[in-house]
Design a protein around this motif. Structure first.
Motif, PDB file in Angstrom:
ATOM      1  N   UNK A  76       0.817  -1.219   0.000  1.00 24.49           N
ATOM      2  CA  UNK A  76       0.000   0.000   0.000  1.00 24.49           C
ATOM      3  C   UNK A  76       0.847   1.265   0.000  1.00 24.49           C
ATOM      4  N   UNK A  77       1.937   1.276   0.764  1.00 23.70           N
ATOM      5  CA  UNK A  77       2.820   2.432   0.754  1.00 23.70           C
ATOM      6  C   UNK A  77       3.476   2.639  -0.594  1.00 23.70           C
ATOM      7  N   UNK A 125      -0.824   5.689  -7.186  1.00 23.13           N
ATOM      8  CA  UNK A 125      -1.903   4.776  -7.564  1.00 23.13           C
ATOM      9  C   UNK A 125      -2.818   4.604  -6.358  1.00 23.13           C
ATOM     10  N   UNK A 126      -3.655   5.604  -6.139  1.00 22.64           N
ATOM     11  CA  UNK A 126      -4.438   5.654  -4.907  1.00 22.64           C
ATOM     12  C   UNK A 126      -5.643   4.724  -4.937  1.00 22.64           C
ATOM     13  N   UNK A 127      -6.234   4.513  -6.118  1.00 21.56           N
ATOM     14  CA  UNK A 127      -7.427   3.686  -6.219  1.00 21.56           C
ATOM     15  C   UNK A 127      -7.101   2.216  -6.336  1.00 21.56           C
ATOM     16  N   UNK A 181      -9.721  -2.860  -0.478  1.00 26.93           N
ATOM     17  CA  UNK A 181     -10.027  -1.637  -1.200  1.00 26.93           C
ATOM     18  C   UNK A 181      -8.951  -1.223  -2.187  1.00 26.93           C
ATOM     19  N   UNK A 182      -7.763  -1.823  -2.090  1.00 25.92           N
ATOM     20  CA  UNK A 182      -6.667  -1.482  -2.997  1.00 25.92           C
ATOM     21  C   UNK A 182      -6.606  -2.410  -4.208  1.00 25.92           C
ATOM     22  N   UNK A 223     -13.314 -11.859   0.902  1.00 25.01           N
ATOM     23  CA  UNK A 223     -13.239 -10.552   0.232  1.00 25.01           C
ATOM     24  C   UNK A 223     -13.965 -10.531  -1.113  1.00 25.01           C
ATOM     25  N   UNK A 224     -14.221 -11.698  -1.701  1.00 22.47           N
ATOM     26  CA  UNK A 224     -14.987 -11.805  -2.950  1.00 22.47           C
ATOM     27  C   UNK A 224     -14.399 -10.937  -4.070  1.00 22.47           C
ATOM     28  N   UNK A 225     -13.110 -11.021  -4.249  1.00 23.32           N
ATOM     29  CA  UNK A 225     -12.419 -10.260  -5.294  1.00 23.32           C
ATOM     30  C   UNK A 225     -12.324 -11.111  -6.555  1.00 23.32           C
ATOM     31  N   UNK A 226     -12.700 -10.563  -7.714  1.00 21.54           N
ATOM     32  CA  UNK A 226     -12.611 -11.341  -8.962  1.00 21.54           C
ATOM     33  C   UNK A 226     -11.198 -11.891  -9.164  1.00 21.54           C
TER      34      UNK A 226
END
Length: 287
Positions: free
Chosen positions: A86-87, A94-96, A119-120, A223-226
Protein backbone atom coordinates in the motif's frame (compact mmCIF):
# COMPACT_ATOMS: atom_id res chain seq x y z
CA UNK A 1 7.62 8.59 -9.44
CA UNK A 2 4.13 10.09 -9.52
CA UNK A 3 0.97 9.41 -11.49
CA UNK A 4 0.73 11.25 -14.80
CA UNK A 5 -1.83 11.64 -17.55
CA UNK A 6 0.57 9.89 -19.88
CA UNK A 7 3.30 7.76 -18.34
CA UNK A 8 6.58 7.12 -20.11
CA UNK A 9 8.79 4.07 -19.72
CA UNK A 10 10.58 4.60 -16.42
CA UNK A 11 12.73 2.36 -14.24
CA UNK A 12 13.90 3.99 -11.03
CA UNK A 13 13.36 4.00 -7.29
CA UNK A 14 10.83 5.37 -4.84
CA UNK A 15 11.04 5.88 -1.08
CA UNK A 16 8.47 3.87 0.85
CA UNK A 17 8.51 4.24 4.62
CA UNK A 18 12.24 4.72 4.65
CA UNK A 19 12.89 1.90 2.17
CA UNK A 20 14.30 2.48 -1.28
CA UNK A 21 12.30 0.34 -3.70
CA UNK A 22 13.20 -0.24 -7.33
CA UNK A 23 10.27 -0.15 -9.74
CA UNK A 24 9.18 0.25 -13.35
CA UNK A 25 6.26 2.38 -14.54
CA UNK A 26 4.93 2.24 -18.11
CA UNK A 27 1.79 3.19 -20.01
CA UNK A 28 -1.39 4.93 -18.91
CA UNK A 29 -4.90 3.87 -17.94
CA UNK A 30 -6.31 1.54 -15.28
CA UNK A 31 -3.28 0.57 -13.16
CA UNK A 32 -1.89 -2.97 -13.05
CA UNK A 33 0.61 -4.09 -10.39
CA UNK A 34 2.95 -6.99 -11.25
CA UNK A 35 4.60 -9.04 -8.47
CA UNK A 36 7.52 -11.42 -9.06
CA UNK A 37 8.42 -14.71 -7.38
CA UNK A 38 10.95 -15.74 -4.74
CA UNK A 39 14.52 -14.80 -5.55
CA UNK A 40 13.40 -12.96 -8.68
CA UNK A 41 13.02 -9.33 -9.80
CA UNK A 42 10.86 -6.99 -11.88
CA UNK A 43 12.66 -8.19 -15.03
CA UNK A 44 10.30 -11.18 -15.01
CA UNK A 45 7.60 -8.78 -16.23
CA UNK A 46 9.39 -7.10 -19.14
CA UNK A 47 7.29 -8.92 -21.74
CA UNK A 48 4.05 -7.92 -20.02
CA UNK A 49 5.12 -4.29 -19.68
CA UNK A 50 5.67 -4.31 -23.43
CA UNK A 51 2.17 -5.68 -24.07
CA UNK A 52 -0.12 -4.42 -21.31
CA UNK A 53 1.06 -0.80 -21.27
CA UNK A 54 -0.78 -0.13 -24.53
CA UNK A 55 -3.97 0.15 -22.49
CA UNK A 56 -2.92 0.29 -18.83
CA UNK A 57 -0.54 1.95 -16.47
CA UNK A 58 1.73 -0.98 -15.61
CA UNK A 59 3.75 -1.02 -12.40
CA UNK A 60 6.28 -3.61 -11.28
CA UNK A 61 8.79 -3.58 -8.45
CA UNK A 62 11.53 -5.55 -6.78
CA UNK A 63 9.81 -6.72 -3.60
CA UNK A 64 11.62 -5.60 -0.43
CA UNK A 65 14.94 -7.38 -0.05
CA UNK A 66 14.82 -8.90 -3.53
CA UNK A 67 16.48 -7.53 -6.63
CA UNK A 68 17.74 -4.04 -5.88
CA UNK A 69 15.17 -2.96 -3.29
CA UNK A 70 16.08 -2.43 0.37
CA UNK A 71 15.27 -5.12 2.89
CA UNK A 72 12.47 -4.81 5.40
CA UNK A 73 13.69 -3.64 8.83
CA UNK A 74 12.79 -6.97 10.44
CA UNK A 75 12.67 -10.57 9.17
CA UNK A 76 11.29 -11.01 5.66
CA UNK A 77 7.88 -12.70 5.70
CA UNK A 78 4.88 -13.02 3.44
CA UNK A 79 2.91 -10.63 5.64
CA UNK A 80 5.76 -8.12 5.66
CA UNK A 81 6.15 -8.13 1.88
CA UNK A 82 2.43 -7.56 1.38
CA UNK A 83 2.32 -4.84 4.04
CA UNK A 84 4.85 -2.78 2.06
CA UNK A 85 2.64 -2.59 -1.03
CA UNK A 86 0.00 0.00 0.00
CA UNK A 87 2.82 2.43 0.75
CA UNK A 88 4.40 1.67 -2.60
CA UNK A 89 1.12 2.33 -4.41
CA UNK A 90 0.74 5.61 -2.53
CA UNK A 91 4.31 6.59 -3.43
CA UNK A 92 3.68 6.11 -7.15
CA UNK A 93 0.30 7.84 -7.06
CA UNK A 94 -1.90 4.78 -7.56
CA UNK A 95 -4.44 5.65 -4.91
CA UNK A 96 -7.43 3.69 -6.22
CA UNK A 97 -7.87 -0.06 -6.58
CA UNK A 98 -5.49 -1.77 -9.00
CA UNK A 99 -5.45 -5.04 -10.91
CA UNK A 100 -2.79 -7.20 -9.22
CA UNK A 101 -0.88 -9.94 -11.03
CA UNK A 102 1.40 -12.27 -9.08
CA UNK A 103 3.68 -15.10 -10.18
CA UNK A 104 4.75 -17.83 -7.72
CA UNK A 105 5.54 -16.13 -4.38
CA UNK A 106 4.12 -12.97 -5.95
CA UNK A 107 0.74 -14.68 -6.19
CA UNK A 108 0.71 -15.33 -2.45
CA UNK A 109 1.79 -11.73 -1.81
CA UNK A 110 -1.03 -10.56 -4.09
CA UNK A 111 -3.58 -12.65 -2.18
CA UNK A 112 -2.30 -11.34 1.16
CA UNK A 113 -2.58 -7.77 -0.13
CA UNK A 114 -6.14 -8.42 -1.30
CA UNK A 115 -7.11 -10.05 1.98
CA UNK A 116 -5.62 -7.29 4.14
CA UNK A 117 -6.42 -4.29 1.91
CA UNK A 118 -9.37 -5.26 -0.30
CA UNK A 119 -10.03 -1.64 -1.20
CA UNK A 120 -6.67 -1.48 -3.00
CA UNK A 121 -7.33 -4.50 -5.26
CA UNK A 122 -9.74 -4.49 -8.21
CA UNK A 123 -8.91 -8.01 -9.41
CA UNK A 124 -6.34 -10.77 -8.99
CA UNK A 125 -4.50 -12.71 -11.68
CA UNK A 126 -2.48 -15.51 -10.09
CA UNK A 127 0.13 -17.22 -12.29
CA UNK A 128 1.57 -20.51 -10.98
CA UNK A 129 0.95 -19.08 -7.53
CA UNK A 130 2.16 -20.28 -4.16
CA UNK A 131 -0.64 -21.02 -1.72
CA UNK A 132 -2.56 -23.89 -3.31
CA UNK A 133 -0.61 -26.94 -2.23
CA UNK A 134 2.20 -28.49 -0.24
CA UNK A 135 4.35 -29.67 -3.14
CA UNK A 136 7.29 -27.52 -4.19
CA UNK A 137 10.62 -28.16 -5.85
CA UNK A 138 13.25 -29.81 -3.66
CA UNK A 139 15.56 -26.86 -4.37
CA UNK A 140 13.34 -24.64 -2.21
CA UNK A 141 12.64 -27.27 0.46
CA UNK A 142 16.29 -27.84 1.28
CA UNK A 143 16.72 -24.13 2.03
CA UNK A 144 15.15 -24.98 5.39
CA UNK A 145 18.24 -27.01 6.32
CA UNK A 146 20.77 -24.90 8.21
CA UNK A 147 23.47 -24.12 7.16
CA UNK A 148 23.04 -26.03 3.89
CA UNK A 149 20.55 -23.51 2.52
CA UNK A 150 22.98 -20.63 2.76
CA UNK A 151 25.77 -22.67 1.18
CA UNK A 152 23.57 -23.59 -1.77
CA UNK A 153 22.78 -19.94 -2.45
CA UNK A 154 26.40 -18.91 -2.95
CA UNK A 155 26.60 -17.32 -6.42
CA UNK A 156 27.97 -19.62 -9.11
CA UNK A 157 27.30 -19.85 -12.82
CA UNK A 158 26.35 -23.54 -12.84
CA UNK A 159 23.72 -23.01 -10.17
CA UNK A 160 22.36 -19.90 -11.86
CA UNK A 161 22.08 -21.80 -15.13
CA UNK A 162 20.23 -24.73 -13.52
CA UNK A 163 17.74 -22.54 -11.69
CA UNK A 164 17.09 -20.41 -14.76
CA UNK A 165 16.50 -23.47 -16.93
CA UNK A 166 14.18 -25.02 -14.34
CA UNK A 167 11.60 -22.26 -14.59
CA UNK A 168 11.03 -22.75 -18.32
CA UNK A 169 9.70 -25.66 -20.35
CA UNK A 170 11.45 -24.26 -23.44
CA UNK A 171 15.06 -23.81 -22.38
CA UNK A 172 15.72 -21.32 -25.15
CA UNK A 173 14.15 -18.82 -22.73
CA UNK A 174 17.02 -19.50 -20.30
CA UNK A 175 19.17 -16.98 -22.12
CA UNK A 176 22.68 -15.88 -21.20
CA UNK A 177 21.20 -12.54 -20.14
CA UNK A 178 18.81 -14.24 -17.71
CA UNK A 179 21.62 -16.34 -16.25
CA UNK A 180 23.75 -13.21 -15.79
CA UNK A 181 20.85 -11.48 -14.05
CA UNK A 182 20.42 -14.45 -11.71
CA UNK A 183 24.11 -14.24 -10.83
CA UNK A 184 23.90 -10.50 -10.24
CA UNK A 185 20.85 -10.85 -8.00
CA UNK A 186 22.47 -13.61 -5.94
CA UNK A 187 25.50 -11.41 -5.38
CA UNK A 188 23.49 -8.38 -4.28
CA UNK A 189 23.70 -7.70 -0.52
CA UNK A 190 20.68 -8.96 1.37
CA UNK A 191 19.07 -10.79 -1.55
CA UNK A 192 19.92 -14.34 -0.44
CA UNK A 193 19.18 -13.58 3.20
CA UNK A 194 15.72 -12.41 2.16
CA UNK A 195 15.22 -15.52 0.04
CA UNK A 196 16.12 -17.79 2.96
CA UNK A 197 13.88 -15.94 5.42
CA UNK A 198 10.87 -16.00 3.10
CA UNK A 199 11.39 -19.65 2.17
CA UNK A 200 11.59 -20.62 5.85
CA UNK A 201 8.56 -18.49 6.69
CA UNK A 202 6.42 -20.34 4.16
CA UNK A 203 7.77 -23.88 4.21
CA UNK A 204 10.27 -26.46 5.32
CA UNK A 205 11.84 -29.69 4.25
CA UNK A 206 8.40 -31.33 3.94
CA UNK A 207 7.05 -28.64 1.66
CA UNK A 208 4.85 -25.56 1.87
CA UNK A 209 3.18 -25.30 5.27
CA UNK A 210 -0.57 -25.74 5.48
CA UNK A 211 -1.63 -23.27 8.24
CA UNK A 212 -0.78 -20.05 6.40
CA UNK A 213 -2.27 -21.40 3.15
CA UNK A 214 -5.58 -22.28 4.78
CA UNK A 215 -5.83 -18.95 6.58
CA UNK A 216 -4.94 -16.98 3.46
CA UNK A 217 -7.50 -18.72 1.25
CA UNK A 218 -10.22 -18.26 3.89
CA UNK A 219 -9.42 -14.55 4.14
CA UNK A 220 -9.42 -14.18 0.36
CA UNK A 221 -12.76 -15.95 -0.11
CA UNK A 222 -14.32 -13.53 2.37
CA UNK A 223 -13.24 -10.55 0.23
CA UNK A 224 -14.99 -11.80 -2.95
CA UNK A 225 -12.42 -10.26 -5.29
CA UNK A 226 -12.61 -11.34 -8.96
CA UNK A 227 -9.81 -13.84 -9.51
CA UNK A 228 -8.22 -15.60 -12.46
CA UNK A 229 -5.77 -18.45 -11.80
CA UNK A 230 -3.47 -19.67 -14.58
CA UNK A 231 -0.77 -22.34 -14.71
CA UNK A 232 1.81 -23.88 -16.99
CA UNK A 233 1.24 -27.62 -17.33
CA UNK A 234 5.00 -28.43 -17.18
CA UNK A 235 5.85 -26.41 -14.08
CA UNK A 236 8.81 -27.95 -12.21
CA UNK A 237 8.58 -25.53 -9.27
CA UNK A 238 4.90 -25.70 -8.26
CA UNK A 239 3.08 -28.56 -10.02
CA UNK A 240 0.11 -27.95 -12.28
CA UNK A 241 -1.99 -30.15 -9.99
CA UNK A 242 -2.22 -27.05 -7.80
CA UNK A 243 -4.55 -25.55 -10.42
CA UNK A 244 -7.05 -28.30 -9.61
CA UNK A 245 -6.68 -27.37 -5.94
CA UNK A 246 -7.30 -23.72 -6.81
CA UNK A 247 -10.51 -24.67 -8.63
CA UNK A 248 -11.72 -26.46 -5.50
CA UNK A 249 -10.61 -23.80 -3.02
CA UNK A 250 -11.78 -20.83 -5.13
CA UNK A 251 -14.85 -22.15 -6.98
CA UNK A 252 -15.78 -18.69 -8.28
CA UNK A 253 -12.36 -18.09 -9.84
CA UNK A 254 -11.71 -18.34 -13.56
CA UNK A 255 -8.88 -20.67 -14.56
CA UNK A 256 -6.64 -21.41 -17.54
CA UNK A 257 -3.99 -24.09 -18.14
CA UNK A 258 -1.24 -23.22 -20.63
CA UNK A 259 0.00 -26.31 -22.48
CA UNK A 260 3.70 -27.15 -22.78
CA UNK A 261 4.58 -24.26 -20.46
CA UNK A 262 6.72 -23.98 -17.33
CA UNK A 263 6.67 -21.80 -14.22
CA UNK A 264 6.51 -18.44 -16.00
CA UNK A 265 3.68 -18.31 -18.55
CA UNK A 266 3.98 -14.52 -18.58
CA UNK A 267 7.28 -15.05 -20.44
CA UNK A 268 6.85 -18.35 -22.30
CA UNK A 269 3.30 -17.51 -23.44
CA UNK A 270 3.64 -13.73 -23.39
CA UNK A 271 1.09 -12.94 -26.11
CA UNK A 272 -1.55 -15.36 -24.85
CA UNK A 273 -0.99 -14.26 -21.26
CA UNK A 274 -1.39 -10.58 -22.17
CA UNK A 275 -4.53 -11.22 -24.23
CA UNK A 276 -6.07 -13.21 -21.38
CA UNK A 277 -5.12 -10.56 -18.83
CA UNK A 278 -6.43 -7.71 -20.98
CA UNK A 279 -9.81 -9.38 -21.42
CA UNK A 280 -10.02 -10.19 -17.72
CA UNK A 281 -9.17 -6.63 -16.73
CA UNK A 282 -11.56 -5.13 -19.29
CA UNK A 283 -14.52 -6.86 -17.66
CA UNK A 284 -13.62 -5.08 -14.43
CA UNK A 285 -12.56 -1.71 -15.84
CA UNK A 286 -13.48 1.65 -14.34
CA UNK A 287 -14.34 3.04 -17.79
Amino acid sequence: MTAAAESTVTTGTVQVGGLRMRCRDTGAGDPVLLLHGIGRSLEDWTEQHDRLSAGHRVLSLDLPGFGYSDRLPGPSTLDGLAAALPGFLDAVGAAGPVHVVGNSLGGAVAMRLAADHPGRVRSLLLANSAGFGKEVTIALRILAIRPLGALLLRPNRAGATRTTQAIFRDRSFATAERVELALALAAHPGHNRTLLEVARDLGGLRGVREPWRTALIADLIARRIPTLVVWGDRDLILPAAHLDAARTLLPDAETRLFPDTGHMPQIERADEFAELATAFFAARSTS
